[in-house]
Motif scaffolding. Structure first.
Motif, PDB file in Angstrom:
ATOM      1  N   GLU A  40      -4.860  42.648 -41.870  1.00 28.39           N
ATOM      2  CA  GLU A  40      -4.100  41.580 -41.225  1.00 28.39           C
ATOM      3  C   GLU A  40      -2.988  41.113 -42.147  1.00 28.39           C
ATOM      4  O   GLU A  40      -3.124  41.119 -43.377  1.00 28.39           O
ATOM      5  N   GLU A  41      -1.913  40.708 -41.542  1.00 29.75           N
ATOM      6  CA  GLU A  41      -0.767  40.211 -42.307  1.00 29.75           C
ATOM      7  C   GLU A  41      -0.169  39.063 -41.494  1.00 29.75           C
ATOM      8  O   GLU A  41      -0.025  39.162 -40.281  1.00 29.75           O
ATOM      9  N   ILE A  42       0.113  37.953 -42.182  1.00 30.18           N
ATOM     10  CA  ILE A  42       0.792  36.846 -41.507  1.00 30.18           C
ATOM     11  C   ILE A  42       2.145  36.667 -42.167  1.00 30.18           C
ATOM     12  O   ILE A  42       2.231  36.598 -43.401  1.00 30.18           O
ATOM     13  N   ILE A  43       3.178  36.616 -41.369  1.00 32.09           N
ATOM     14  CA  ILE A  43       4.522  36.521 -41.940  1.00 32.09           C
ATOM     15  C   ILE A  43       5.381  35.590 -41.088  1.00 32.09           C
ATOM     16  O   ILE A  43       5.222  35.525 -39.867  1.00 32.09           O
ATOM     17  N   GLU A  44       6.257  34.847 -41.767  1.00 36.06           N
ATOM     18  CA  GLU A  44       7.198  34.001 -41.042  1.00 36.06           C
ATOM     19  C   GLU A  44       8.470  34.812 -40.847  1.00 36.06           C
ATOM     20  O   GLU A  44       9.227  35.032 -41.790  1.00 36.06           O
ATOM     21  N   ALA A  45       8.644  35.300 -39.658  1.00 36.36           N
ATOM     22  CA  ALA A  45       9.794  36.154 -39.373  1.00 36.36           C
ATOM     23  C   ALA A  45      10.040  36.171 -37.872  1.00 36.36           C
ATOM     24  O   ALA A  45       9.278  35.580 -37.105  1.00 36.36           O
ATOM     25  N   LYS A  46      11.109  36.826 -37.496  1.00 36.65           N
ATOM     26  CA  LYS A  46      11.422  36.988 -36.085  1.00 36.65           C
ATOM     27  C   LYS A  46      11.406  38.472 -35.754  1.00 36.65           C
ATOM     28  O   LYS A  46      11.718  39.306 -36.607  1.00 36.65           O
ATOM     29  N   ILE A  47      11.092  38.782 -34.490  1.00 30.03           N
ATOM     30  CA  ILE A  47      11.161  40.184 -34.086  1.00 30.03           C
ATOM     31  C   ILE A  47      12.593  40.512 -33.692  1.00 30.03           C
ATOM     32  O   ILE A  47      13.258  39.732 -33.025  1.00 30.03           O
ATOM     33  N   LYS A  48      13.053  41.655 -34.153  1.00 34.68           N
ATOM     34  CA  LYS A  48      14.399  42.120 -33.825  1.00 34.68           C
ATOM     35  C   LYS A  48      14.312  43.182 -32.738  1.00 34.68           C
ATOM     36  O   LYS A  48      14.965  43.098 -31.723  1.00 34.68           O
ATOM     37  N   THR A  49      13.497  44.177 -32.968  1.00 29.32           N
ATOM     38  CA  THR A  49      13.384  45.302 -32.033  1.00 29.32           C
ATOM     39  C   THR A  49      11.938  45.781 -31.937  1.00 29.32           C
ATOM     40  O   THR A  49      11.237  45.843 -32.941  1.00 29.32           O
ATOM     41  N   ILE A  50      11.533  46.102 -30.710  1.00 26.76           N
ATOM     42  CA  ILE A  50      10.249  46.776 -30.490  1.00 26.76           C
ATOM     43  C   ILE A  50      10.579  48.114 -29.848  1.00 26.76           C
ATOM     44  O   ILE A  50      11.027  48.152 -28.702  1.00 26.76           O
ATOM     45  N   ASP A  51      10.420  49.179 -30.594  1.00 28.15           N
ATOM     46  CA  ASP A  51      10.783  50.508 -30.120  1.00 28.15           C
ATOM     47  C   ASP A  51       9.496  51.302 -29.926  1.00 28.15           C
ATOM     48  O   ASP A  51       8.951  51.866 -30.878  1.00 28.15           O
ATOM     49  N   LEU A  52       9.007  51.297 -28.693  1.00 28.71           N
ATOM     50  CA  LEU A  52       7.718  51.953 -28.417  1.00 28.71           C
ATOM     51  C   LEU A  52       7.865  53.466 -28.296  1.00 28.71           C
ATOM     52  O   LEU A  52       6.878  54.191 -28.292  1.00 28.71           O
ATOM     53  N   PHE A  53       9.100  53.923 -28.223  1.00 24.86           N
ATOM     54  CA  PHE A  53       9.362  55.369 -28.189  1.00 24.86           C
ATOM     55  C   PHE A  53       9.159  55.963 -29.582  1.00 24.86           C
ATOM     56  O   PHE A  53       8.530  56.997 -29.748  1.00 24.86           O
ATOM     57  N   ARG A  54       9.682  55.230 -30.578  1.00 24.30           N
ATOM     58  CA  ARG A  54       9.558  55.718 -31.959  1.00 24.30           C
ATOM     59  C   ARG A  54       8.428  55.017 -32.728  1.00 24.30           C
ATOM     60  O   ARG A  54       8.281  55.225 -33.932  1.00 24.30           O
ATOM     61  N   HIS A  55       7.679  54.168 -32.028  1.00 24.45           N
ATOM     62  CA  HIS A  55       6.528  53.464 -32.634  1.00 24.45           C
ATOM     63  C   HIS A  55       6.970  52.623 -33.834  1.00 24.45           C
ATOM     64  O   HIS A  55       6.347  52.644 -34.890  1.00 24.45           O
ATOM     65  N   ARG A  56       8.044  51.884 -33.639  1.00 25.51           N
ATOM     66  CA  ARG A  56       8.595  51.060 -34.708  1.00 25.51           C
ATOM     67  C   ARG A  56       8.831  49.640 -34.221  1.00 25.51           C
ATOM     68  O   ARG A  56       9.443  49.431 -33.172  1.00 25.51           O
ATOM     69  N   ILE A  57       8.360  48.684 -34.980  1.00 22.54           N
ATOM     70  CA  ILE A  57       8.633  47.278 -34.692  1.00 22.54           C
ATOM     71  C   ILE A  57       9.372  46.713 -35.896  1.00 22.54           C
ATOM     72  O   ILE A  57       8.904  46.834 -37.030  1.00 22.54           O
ATOM     73  N   ILE A  58      10.542  46.162 -35.636  1.00 22.67           N
ATOM     74  CA  ILE A  58      11.396  45.689 -36.730  1.00 22.67           C
ATOM     75  C   ILE A  58      11.407  44.158 -36.736  1.00 22.67           C
ATOM     76  O   ILE A  58      11.747  43.528 -35.738  1.00 22.67           O
ATOM     77  N   LEU A  59      11.052  43.580 -37.868  1.00 22.11           N
ATOM     78  CA  LEU A  59      11.108  42.128 -38.049  1.00 22.11           C
ATOM     79  C   LEU A  59      12.260  41.792 -38.989  1.00 22.11           C
ATOM     80  O   LEU A  59      12.669  42.615 -39.802  1.00 22.11           O
ATOM     81  N   GLU A  60      12.741  40.572 -38.866  1.00 18.73           N
ATOM     82  CA  GLU A  60      13.698  40.105 -39.872  1.00 18.73           C
ATOM     83  C   GLU A  60      13.376  38.665 -40.219  1.00 18.73           C
ATOM     84  O   GLU A  60      12.874  37.910 -39.395  1.00 18.73           O
ATOM     85  N   LYS A  61      13.660  38.320 -41.458  1.00 21.29           N
ATOM     86  CA  LYS A  61      13.441  36.956 -41.926  1.00 21.29           C
ATOM     87  C   LYS A  61      14.433  36.038 -41.230  1.00 21.29           C
ATOM     88  O   LYS A  61      15.598  36.377 -41.071  1.00 21.29           O
ATOM     89  N   GLU A  62      13.937  34.888 -40.851  1.00 25.03           N
ATOM     90  CA  GLU A  62      14.805  33.923 -40.186  1.00 25.03           C
ATOM     91  C   GLU A  62      15.743  33.313 -41.224  1.00 25.03           C
ATOM     92  O   GLU A  62      15.316  32.966 -42.321  1.00 25.03           O
ATOM     93  N   THR A  63      17.011  33.219 -40.892  1.00 26.47           N
ATOM     94  CA  THR A  63      17.947  32.537 -41.790  1.00 26.47           C
ATOM     95  C   THR A  63      17.873  31.053 -41.487  1.00 26.47           C
ATOM     96  O   THR A  63      17.985  30.632 -40.342  1.00 26.47           O
ATOM     97  N   HIS A  64      17.640  30.272 -42.509  1.00 24.88           N
ATOM     98  CA  HIS A  64      17.421  28.844 -42.311  1.00 24.88           C
ATOM     99  C   HIS A  64      18.745  28.092 -42.340  1.00 24.88           C
ATOM    100  O   HIS A  64      19.207  27.665 -43.386  1.00 24.88           O
ATOM    101  N   SER A  65      19.343  27.961 -41.186  1.00 23.59           N
ATOM    102  CA  SER A  65      20.621  27.256 -41.111  1.00 23.59           C
ATOM    103  C   SER A  65      20.403  25.758 -40.863  1.00 23.59           C
ATOM    104  O   SER A  65      21.273  24.952 -41.103  1.00 23.59           O
ATOM    105  N   GLN A  66      19.195  25.427 -40.393  1.00 31.24           N
ATOM    106  CA  GLN A  66      18.892  24.017 -40.118  1.00 31.24           C
ATOM    107  C   GLN A  66      18.367  23.324 -41.362  1.00 31.24           C
ATOM    108  O   GLN A  66      17.542  23.870 -42.082  1.00 31.24           O
ATOM    109  N   ARG A  67      18.839  22.171 -41.627  1.00 32.17           N
ATOM    110  CA  ARG A  67      18.322  21.371 -42.741  1.00 32.17           C
ATOM    111  C   ARG A  67      18.018  19.975 -42.224  1.00 32.17           C
ATOM    112  O   ARG A  67      18.906  19.249 -41.818  1.00 32.17           O
ATOM    113  N   ASN A  68      16.762  19.634 -42.231  1.00 33.32           N
ATOM    114  CA  ASN A  68      16.357  18.319 -41.712  1.00 33.32           C
ATOM    115  C   ASN A  68      16.143  17.339 -42.863  1.00 33.32           C
ATOM    116  O   ASN A  68      15.438  17.626 -43.771  1.00 33.32           O
TER     117      ASN A  68
END
Lengths: 68, 68
Positions: A40-68
């Motif tokens: 198991e792996e827990i990560i703070e990220a967003k999904i970019k692409t789910i490619d079920l043809f090539r069996h690849r799921i691509i995540l990317e780190k969220e860019t934190h543009s918000q500052r509260n």
């Protein structure tokens, strides 16, 4: 079954995060990945692409543009 | 290939949105779904679960709590 490899884009490079992932669940901003090997792996990220043809799921780190 | 059916949760009910989806791409807040039959669907939603064991991808509508 249709397990996929999950990659994370970091600094413009693709890095293999977890192999043979069978289940992905979203828990707020976090993503829980589960592999067929029981890993198991827990990560703070967003999904970019789910490619079920090539069996690849691509995540990317969220860019934190918000500052509260 | 590993195509999955994509379901949308709306009003607590699961509705089949698109069958035999092979590629999912995130474009900002929108999700582009492509099926093996060449069908495309664009929807503003979030992914809840990707279950590659049961070939099911569950989306849910974002609740708009932010008001700008």
């Amino acid at each position: 079954m249709c397990q996929s490899n999950v990659y994370l884009i970091q600094n413009g490079k693709e890095k293999l995060l977890l192999e043979e992932v069978i289940l992905i669940e979203f828990q707020g901003k976090k993503i829980l990945l589960k592999s067929i090997f029981g890993e198991e792996e827990i990560i703070e990220a967003k999904i970019k692409t789910i490619d079920l043809f090539r069996h690849r799921i691509i995540l990317e780190k969220e860019t934190h543009s918000q500052r509260n």
